[in-house]
Each structure stands twice: as C-alpha cells, then as structure tokens.
Design a protein around this motif. Structure first.
Motif, PDB file in Angstrom:
ATOM      1  N   GLU A  16       0.497  47.664  45.989  1.00  0.00           N
ATOM      2  CA  GLU A  16      -0.792  48.494  45.124  1.00  0.00           C
ATOM      3  C   GLU A  16      -1.886  48.921  46.620  1.00  0.00           C
ATOM      4  O   GLU A  16      -1.185  48.210  47.486  1.00  0.00           O
ATOM      5  N   ALA A  17      -1.827  49.787  46.226  1.00  0.00           N
ATOM      6  CA  ALA A  17      -3.113  50.181  47.959  1.00  0.00           C
ATOM      7  C   ALA A  17      -3.539  51.387  47.045  1.00  0.00           C
ATOM      8  O   ALA A  17      -3.895  52.020  45.806  1.00  0.00           O
ATOM      9  N   LYS A  18      -4.867  50.926  48.674  1.00  0.00           N
ATOM     10  CA  LYS A  18      -6.164  51.754  47.384  1.00  0.00           C
ATOM     11  C   LYS A  18      -6.162  52.765  48.845  1.00  0.00           C
ATOM     12  O   LYS A  18      -6.789  52.464  50.103  1.00  0.00           O
ATOM     13  N   ILE A  19      -5.796  53.860  49.077  1.00  0.00           N
ATOM     14  CA  ILE A  19      -6.080  54.786  49.954  1.00  0.00           C
ATOM     15  C   ILE A  19      -7.234  55.456  49.638  1.00  0.00           C
ATOM     16  O   ILE A  19      -7.309  56.374  49.099  1.00  0.00           O
ATOM     17  N   GLY A  20      -8.104  56.179  50.701  1.00  0.00           N
ATOM     18  CA  GLY A  20      -9.443  56.761  50.094  1.00  0.00           C
ATOM     19  C   GLY A  20     -10.015  57.153  48.641  1.00  0.00           C
ATOM     20  O   GLY A  20     -10.079  58.373  48.142  1.00  0.00           O
ATOM     21  N   GLY A  21      -9.841  55.958  48.689  1.00  0.00           N
ATOM     22  CA  GLY A  21     -10.666  55.554  47.056  1.00  0.00           C
ATOM     23  C   GLY A  21      -9.508  55.454  45.806  1.00  0.00           C
ATOM     24  O   GLY A  21      -9.986  55.426  45.027  1.00  0.00           O
ATOM     25  N   LYS A  22      -8.703  56.159  46.494  1.00  0.00           N
ATOM     26  CA  LYS A  22      -7.211  56.057  44.793  1.00  0.00           C
ATOM     27  C   LYS A  22      -6.741  54.725  45.245  1.00  0.00           C
ATOM     28  O   LYS A  22      -6.133  54.708  46.063  1.00  0.00           O
ATOM     29  N   GLU A  23      -6.455  55.141  43.525  1.00  0.00           N
ATOM     30  CA  GLU A  23      -5.326  53.767  43.991  1.00  0.00           C
ATOM     31  C   GLU A  23      -3.844  53.957  43.740  1.00  0.00           C
ATOM     32  O   GLU A  23      -3.734  54.343  43.082  1.00  0.00           O
ATOM     33  N   TYR A  24      -3.035  53.093  43.548  1.00  0.00           N
ATOM     34  CA  TYR A  24      -1.266  52.984  44.023  1.00  0.00           C
ATOM     35  C   TYR A  24      -0.715  51.599  43.582  1.00  0.00           C
ATOM     36  O   TYR A  24      -1.341  50.735  44.131  1.00  0.00           O
ATOM     37  N   PHE A  25      -0.092  51.890  42.473  1.00  0.00           N
ATOM     38  CA  PHE A  25       0.462  50.627  41.867  1.00  0.00           C
ATOM     39  C   PHE A  25       1.892  51.666  41.689  1.00  0.00           C
ATOM     40  O   PHE A  25       2.380  51.904  40.666  1.00  0.00           O
ATOM     41  N   LEU A  26       2.749  50.716  42.523  1.00  0.00           N
ATOM     42  CA  LEU A  26       4.154  51.241  42.613  1.00  0.00           C
ATOM     43  C   LEU A  26       5.410  49.899  42.719  1.00  0.00           C
ATOM     44  O   LEU A  26       5.189  48.895  42.538  1.00  0.00           O
ATOM     45  N   VAL A  27       6.515  49.573  42.094  1.00  0.00           N
ATOM     46  CA  VAL A  27       7.394  49.454  41.759  1.00  0.00           C
ATOM     47  C   VAL A  27       8.898  49.889  42.179  1.00  0.00           C
ATOM     48  O   VAL A  27       8.708  51.233  42.091  1.00  0.00           O
ATOM     49  N   ALA A  28       9.642  49.205  43.153  1.00  0.00           N
ATOM     50  CA  ALA A  28      11.107  49.285  43.654  1.00  0.00           C
ATOM     51  C   ALA A  28      12.033  48.641  43.446  1.00  0.00           C
ATOM     52  O   ALA A  28      11.448  47.304  43.951  1.00  0.00           O
ATOM     53  N   SER A  29      12.961  48.646  43.285  1.00  0.00           N
ATOM     54  CA  SER A  29      14.259  47.878  42.648  1.00  0.00           C
ATOM     55  C   SER A  29      15.099  48.626  44.544  1.00  0.00           C
ATOM     56  O   SER A  29      14.750  49.612  44.519  1.00  0.00           O
ATOM     57  N   SER A  30      15.849  47.675  45.100  1.00  0.00           N
ATOM     58  CA  SER A  30      16.715  47.800  45.919  1.00  0.00           C
ATOM     59  C   SER A  30      17.880  48.418  45.714  1.00  0.00           C
ATOM     60  O   SER A  30      18.320  48.299  44.902  1.00  0.00           O
ATOM     61  N   GLY A  31      18.444  49.405  47.054  1.00  0.00           N
ATOM     62  CA  GLY A  31      20.082  49.737  46.325  1.00  0.00           C
ATOM     63  C   GLY A  31      20.167  51.372  46.528  1.00  0.00           C
ATOM     64  O   GLY A  31      18.890  51.815  46.282  1.00  0.00           O
ATOM     65  N   ARG A  32      21.322  51.317  46.159  1.00  0.00           N
ATOM     66  CA  ARG A  32      21.013  53.541  46.658  1.00  0.00           C
ATOM     67  C   ARG A  32      21.531  54.036  45.190  1.00  0.00           C
ATOM     68  O   ARG A  32      22.214  55.035  44.851  1.00  0.00           O
ATOM     69  N   ASN A  33      21.577  53.118  43.823  1.00  0.00           N
ATOM     70  CA  ASN A  33      21.674  53.147  42.654  1.00  0.00           C
ATOM     71  C   ASN A  33      20.740  54.541  42.165  1.00  0.00           C
ATOM     72  O   ASN A  33      19.497  54.803  42.524  1.00  0.00           O
ATOM     73  N   PRO A  34      21.210  56.333  41.586  1.00  0.00           N
ATOM     74  CA  PRO A  34      20.875  57.149  41.172  1.00  0.00           C
ATOM     75  C   PRO A  34      19.446  56.461  40.289  1.00  0.00           C
ATOM     76  O   PRO A  34      18.964  57.343  40.383  1.00  0.00           O
ATOM     77  N   ASP A  35      20.100  55.489  39.128  1.00  0.00           N
ATOM     78  CA  ASP A  35      19.393  54.719  37.998  1.00  0.00           C
ATOM     79  C   ASP A  35      18.632  53.717  38.494  1.00  0.00           C
ATOM     80  O   ASP A  35      19.697  52.765  39.122  1.00  0.00           O
ATOM     81  N   PRO A  36      17.774  53.496  39.789  1.00  0.00           N
ATOM     82  CA  PRO A  36      16.863  52.065  40.036  1.00  0.00           C
ATOM     83  C   PRO A  36      17.893  51.453  38.332  1.00  0.00           C
ATOM     84  O   PRO A  36      17.402  51.718  37.480  1.00  0.00           O
ATOM     85  N   TRP A  37      17.174  49.857  39.038  1.00  0.00           N
ATOM     86  CA  TRP A  37      17.524  48.775  38.203  1.00  0.00           C
ATOM     87  C   TRP A  37      16.484  49.159  37.230  1.00  0.00           C
ATOM     88  O   TRP A  37      16.414  48.599  36.087  1.00  0.00           O
ATOM     89  N   ILE A  38      15.174  48.736  38.076  1.00  0.00           N
ATOM     90  CA  ILE A  38      14.391  49.119  37.336  1.00  0.00           C
ATOM     91  C   ILE A  38      13.303  50.227  37.328  1.00  0.00           C
ATOM     92  O   ILE A  38      13.392  50.866  37.546  1.00  0.00           O
ATOM     93  N   GLU A  39      13.363  49.828  35.393  1.00  0.00           N
ATOM     94  CA  GLU A  39      13.083  50.881  34.743  1.00  0.00           C
ATOM     95  C   GLU A  39      11.534  50.823  34.043  1.00  0.00           C
ATOM     96  O   GLU A  39      11.139  49.574  34.239  1.00  0.00           O
ATOM     97  N   LYS A  40      11.109  51.995  34.029  1.00  0.00           N
ATOM     98  CA  LYS A  40      10.022  52.502  32.854  1.00  0.00           C
ATOM     99  C   LYS A  40      10.003  51.035  31.744  1.00  0.00           C
ATOM    100  O   LYS A  40       8.663  50.378  31.953  1.00  0.00           O
ATOM    101  N   LYS A  41      10.773  51.180  31.299  1.00  0.00           N
ATOM    102  CA  LYS A  41      11.184  50.326  30.551  1.00  0.00           C
ATOM    103  C   LYS A  41      10.676  48.917  31.175  1.00  0.00           C
ATOM    104  O   LYS A  41      10.214  47.861  29.616  1.00  0.00           O
ATOM    105  N   HIS A  42      11.262  48.759  32.116  1.00  0.00           N
ATOM    106  CA  HIS A  42      10.321  46.896  32.311  1.00  0.00           C
ATOM    107  C   HIS A  42       9.901  46.326  32.685  1.00  0.00           C
ATOM    108  O   HIS A  42       9.356  46.179  33.172  1.00  0.00           O
ATOM    109  N   LEU A  43       8.576  47.769  32.581  1.00  0.00           N
ATOM    110  CA  LEU A  43       7.316  47.367  32.827  1.00  0.00           C
ATOM    111  C   LEU A  43       5.848  46.888  32.051  1.00  0.00           C
ATOM    112  O   LEU A  43       4.614  47.106  32.060  1.00  0.00           O
TER     113      LEU A  43
END
Ligand code: ZN
Ligand code: ZN
Length: 213
Positions: free
Chosen positions: A64-91
């Motif tokens: 989570e970050a707030k930069i220049g007044g704008k907030e960011y909420f990001l999720v990532a999973s490790s690995g080089r798979n083109p389809d990441p392990w964590i998908e939108k449906k897991h949120l």
C-alpha cells in the motif's frame, strides 16, 4: 537498508533544504497488510484447483502506498508464470480498503539492465548482484507501482508485507524452511539476498536529473 543509496549515491535519509531527500528511506510492513495476506491465503485455500497443484508454492506480497495524494493497493505473487498464482477472484472479502486491491504481474528483467524505479525511471543494477532476475513478489510490487507512473510530489507512505503460501507441497522437505512446522502459510520474512540488494535501487525516488555521475 541504511547508509548510501546505490542508485543516487546520496545518504538514504539525508534531508536537503529541510525536505527528506528519499521519499521512501525504507520499506516497512503493517498489521493491516498482514491481515490482508491472511485473507488472501484463506481464499487461495478454497481454490481446489490450486490446492491440487503440486507446484503451488510461492510468496504472496501486498503493497500500500500513498504518493502525491493518490493511494495504491497492489497484490503480487512470485514466479515467472504468465498467469500469476493470485488472481482477482482471490481478493474477495478483504476488509481493509475492500475493492481497492488489484494484482500486478510485471515482467521482471532477466539481467542487470532494463529495470525501473517506483518512479518509473530507468535504472541499471550493479552487475555484482547475484540471482538478479529472481521473480520475487516484493520486486513485482515495486516494479508494478512504477508502471502506474505515480505523480511524484510527495510520498506519504509505502508499506509492504509478504507471506509464504505453501499448498499441497507443504510436506515437501525442501519447502519446510519456509513454513516452519505447520502445514499452513507462514510469516517467515522473505527477503532473499537479491531482494536486499535490488530493493534500494527500486525505491530510490531522487530524480535522474539530480544524480551526478
Ligand atoms: Zn537514491
Ligand atoms: Zn527476493
């Protein structure tokens, strides 16, 4: 993560003209972010296809970050798979800033060149960094933030938490170092040597035109 910044060569915390020179002198984590990871972990465990997959063992990361007044909420999973392990449906069901979370899966550079900072400025990493291409979740989060091209006035905060997901492979002895005794995911702080070396470059927000070679 103290001392001199490897990118700009300025001291990491030094103030210039009363302003903090580095907007992100270090990366911290938070209880709220850890709770977000617990929720994602629970969602992943409801995913039967994922739990059947013997290769499903990876690092989950949230930022989570707030930069220049704008907030960011990001999720990532490790690995080089083109389809990441964590998908939108897991949120689903995240109670901290519900609905604000999004996954990022930037291409982690394979070499020491071609990187970019959270400010989306190009940077090359030192050639002495080993395993420089490790597709770690923390690195993906920072690269993903950079590609959002935040309008860089001031950094209110940037926080990041990581957690290991061990699904079906929980009994694999090679994974045991990650999760201790239990068969569930753990808080084991993941910062590999390559991350320790790479993250300072990526969080440096001193503008390129202020860096003297
Ligand atoms: Zn710097
Ligand atoms: Zn790493």
């Amino acid at each position: 993560m103290s001392g001199t910044c490897p990118r700009c060569r300025y001291a990491r915390n030094k103030k210039a003209g009363g302003k903090l020179l580095h907007g992100i002198p270090e990366v911290t984590d938070s209880k709220q972010l850890r709770e977000v990871l617990v929720r994602i972990d629970r969602n992943l465990r409801q995913d039967e296809a994922l739990m059947q997959d013997e290769t499903a063992s990876f690092i989950m990361g949230v930022l989570e970050a707030k930069i220049g007044g704008k907030e960011y909420f990001l999720v990532a999973s490790s690995g080089r798979n083109p389809d990441p392990w964590i998908e939108k449906k897991h949120l689903d069901g995240i109670t901290y800033h519900p609905g604000a979370w999004e996954t990022v899966n930037p291409q982690v550079p394979e070499r020491h060149t071609g990187w970019w900072t959270v400010r989306n400025e190009n940077v090359d990493l030192d050639t002495s960094i080993r395993s420089v291409s490790n597709p770690c979740a923390a690195i993906k989060l920072l690269l993903g933030l950079g590609r959002k091209k935040p309008a860089w006035k001031s950094v209110e905060y940037l926080r990041m938490s990581e957690m290991v997901f061990v699904g079906r492979a929980a009994d694999d002895p090679s994974k045991r170092q990650w999760h201790g005794k239990g068969a569930t995911s753990s808080w084991t702080a993941h910062s590999c040597d390559a991350c320790e070396a790479r993250i300072p470059y990526l969080i440096c927000d001193v503008p390129a035109n202020q860096i003297v070679d």
